[in-house]
Design an enzyme around this catalytic site. Structure first.
Site, mmCIF file in Angstrom:
data_model
loop_
_atom_site.group_PDB
_atom_site.id
_atom_site.type_symbol
_atom_site.label_atom_id
_atom_site.label_comp_id
_atom_site.label_asym_id
_atom_site.label_seq_id
_atom_site.Cartn_x
_atom_site.Cartn_y
_atom_site.Cartn_z
ATOM 1 C CE1 TYR A 90 -4.316 0.250 -0.397
ATOM 2 C CE2 TYR A 90 -4.360 -1.552 1.172
ATOM 3 C CZ TYR A 90 -4.984 -0.781 0.216
ATOM 4 O OH TYR A 90 -6.284 -1.032 -0.119
ATOM 5 C CD GLU A 109 -4.755 4.649 0.535
ATOM 6 O OE1 GLU A 109 -4.371 4.257 1.645
ATOM 7 O OE2 GLU A 109 -5.943 4.740 0.216
ATOM 8 C CG ASP A 160 -7.174 10.578 -24.495
ATOM 9 O OD1 ASP A 160 -6.156 9.877 -24.620
ATOM 10 O OD2 ASP A 160 -8.277 10.111 -24.159
ATOM 11 C CB THR A 204 -3.702 3.927 -22.487
ATOM 12 O OG1 THR A 204 -3.451 4.003 -23.886
ATOM 13 C CG2 THR A 204 -5.153 4.226 -22.202
ATOM 14 C CE LYS A 256 -6.423 2.529 -26.245
ATOM 15 N NZ LYS A 256 -6.627 3.317 -25.014
ATOM 16 N NE ARG A 303 -5.382 -4.200 -20.586
ATOM 17 C CZ ARG A 303 -5.798 -3.835 -21.811
ATOM 18 N NH1 ARG A 303 -6.643 -2.831 -21.948
ATOM 19 N NH2 ARG A 303 -5.398 -4.474 -22.884
#
Ligand code: DSN
Length: 414
Positions: free
Chosen positions: A50, A52, A195, A221, A224, A230
């Site tokens: 974790y 955060e 984008d 992303t 691609k 991903r």
């Protein structure tokens, strides 16, 4: 214990998926084959942590190594796109875009994006997406020639007066003129958000102009054309915007970052920064141009009559069959693609009059123009006799034989 021993059902399905990916020709323009090293990073102990917050500003102890990993990912991302700030935590492109809107807009603000049915994306204001529910969305599209008419975009922007203009597309085969978009944004006092999810790998390989310095904020992303894991990223040159974007991603819309994926993003960026990358990106475009040439020579209409990037958009407005029919017939012949709407569309979004084909995945396997010429002709053979299931079955076997000469993975699990 191995996955095979522990969970045979999932193991067997994973093996089947490897076989599918190996036997079929993957021509969905947004899909690709990532590096085994990227998958290795995704399957490691980092998934246990974790973290955060952001490097050196975490809400948990024990983050000294994941801090270094995230800092490396950020450094490589900034170097790759020549920008000053990067957030590598978005879990997907859609969450990256959600973060951008949350950072820079208030609910009810106007955004102007590319119409989904003209090649835009759900998150660019489509009414079924939160981007079209939380914000008041308006759209520009392409002309009947399949190209963005920038004068028309300006006309629409002057009427709408959006707070943000969104550029970038999912099914647009031509260069996006970021400088022109910035002129339009400046003229109406809007922020420009690019984008680049589809073309990021080409931007990194200098096969498409960069959105910097024109866009105020850029998202992408990483899976691609970039061929990484991903996930999503957000970049900017503006420190104030960067602070707002960081707060929007965490704690705004995400909790603990996927540290294994962030490590994998860093590995992917290392590949994107290598000299090999430029060769790959260049070949993706050469392959798409060859595909376009073959299909047009065989009498098929392409939206915008060709391509500048990694995809071609076939139009069947002049044919009896639909995009759905073409998608099914090519699937039977071992080619995976997707139906797509086209400018002047006359059929529903579930049927469509178009087909989107991309070359990133085949190029990753090592296909060059010679193979794309063959594949383009097979596509034309199938579509010229679309009801011929015997032909489809025969071509499927031929393409499986071709695919077997371009093995990309020896195993499914890394
Ligand atoms: N699903 C992606 C594509 O196919 O273009 C966009 O998110």
């Amino acid at each position: 214990m191995s996955l095979e021993q522990f969970d045979k059902e999932i193991y067997d399905l994973t093996q089947k998926e490897l076989q599918r990916q190996s036997d079929h020709l993957e021509m969905i323009a947004s899909e690709n084959f990532t590096l085994p090293e990227v998958m290795e990073a995704m399957g490691c102990v980092l998934t246990n942590k974790y973290a955060e917050g952001y490097p050196a500003k975490r809400y948990y102890g024990g983050c000294e190594f994941v801090d270094e990993i995230e800092n490396l990912a950020i450094k490589r991302c900034k170097e790759l796109f020549a920008c000053n700030f990067a957030n590598v935590q978005p879990n997907s492109g859609s969450q990256a875009n959600q973060g951008v809107y949350m950072a820079l807009l208030n609910p009810g603000d106007k955004i102007l994006g590319m119409d989904l049915s003209h090649g835009g994306h759900l998150t660019h204001g489509a009414k079924v997406s939160s981007s079209g529910k939380i914000y008041e969305s308006f759209f520009y599209g392409v002309e009947l020639d399949g190209r963005i008419n920038y004068d028309r975009v300006l006309d629409i922007a002057k009427i709408v007066r959006p707070k943000m203009i969104v550029c970038g597309a999912s099914a647009y085969a031509r260069v996006i003129d970021f400088a022109k978009f910035r002129e339009i944004a400046d003229e109406v006092g809007a922020l420009l958000f690019a984008d680049i999810a589809h073309i990021a790998g080409l931007v990194a390989g200098k096969e498409h102009p960069s959105p910097f310095p024109h866009a105020h904020v850029v998202s992408s992303t990483t899976h691609k054309t970039l061929r990484g894991p991903r996930g999503g990223i957000i970049m900017t040159n503006d420190e104030e915007l960067a602070k707002k974007i960081n707060s929007a991603i965490f704690p705004g819309i995400q909790g603990g970052p996927l540290m294994h994926v962030i490590a994998a993003k860093a590995v992917g960026f290392k590949f994107n920064l290598s000299s090999e990358w430029k060769i790959y990106a260049n070949q993706v475009v050469k392959n798409a141009k060859k595909l376009a040439e073959v299909l047009m020579n065989r009498g098929f209409k392409l939206v915008s009559d060709g391509t500048d990037n990694h995809l071609v958009l076939m139009s069947f407005l002049d044919r009896e069959f639909s995009g759905k029919d073409a998608d099914l017939a090519l699937g039977n012949a071992g080619i995976t693609a997707n139906k797509n709407t086209v400018p002047g569309e006359t059929r529903s979004a579930f049927v469509t009059s178009g087909l989107r084909l991309g070359t990133p995945a085949l190029t990753a396997r090592g296909f060059k123009e010679k193979e794309l010429e063959l594949v383009g002709n097979k596509i034309a053979d199938v579509l010229s006799d679309i009801g011929n299931t015997n032909l489809q079955a025969r071509i499927k076997e031929e393409l499986k034989e071709l695919a077997s000469k371009f093995i990309i993975y020896e195993k499914a699990i890394f």
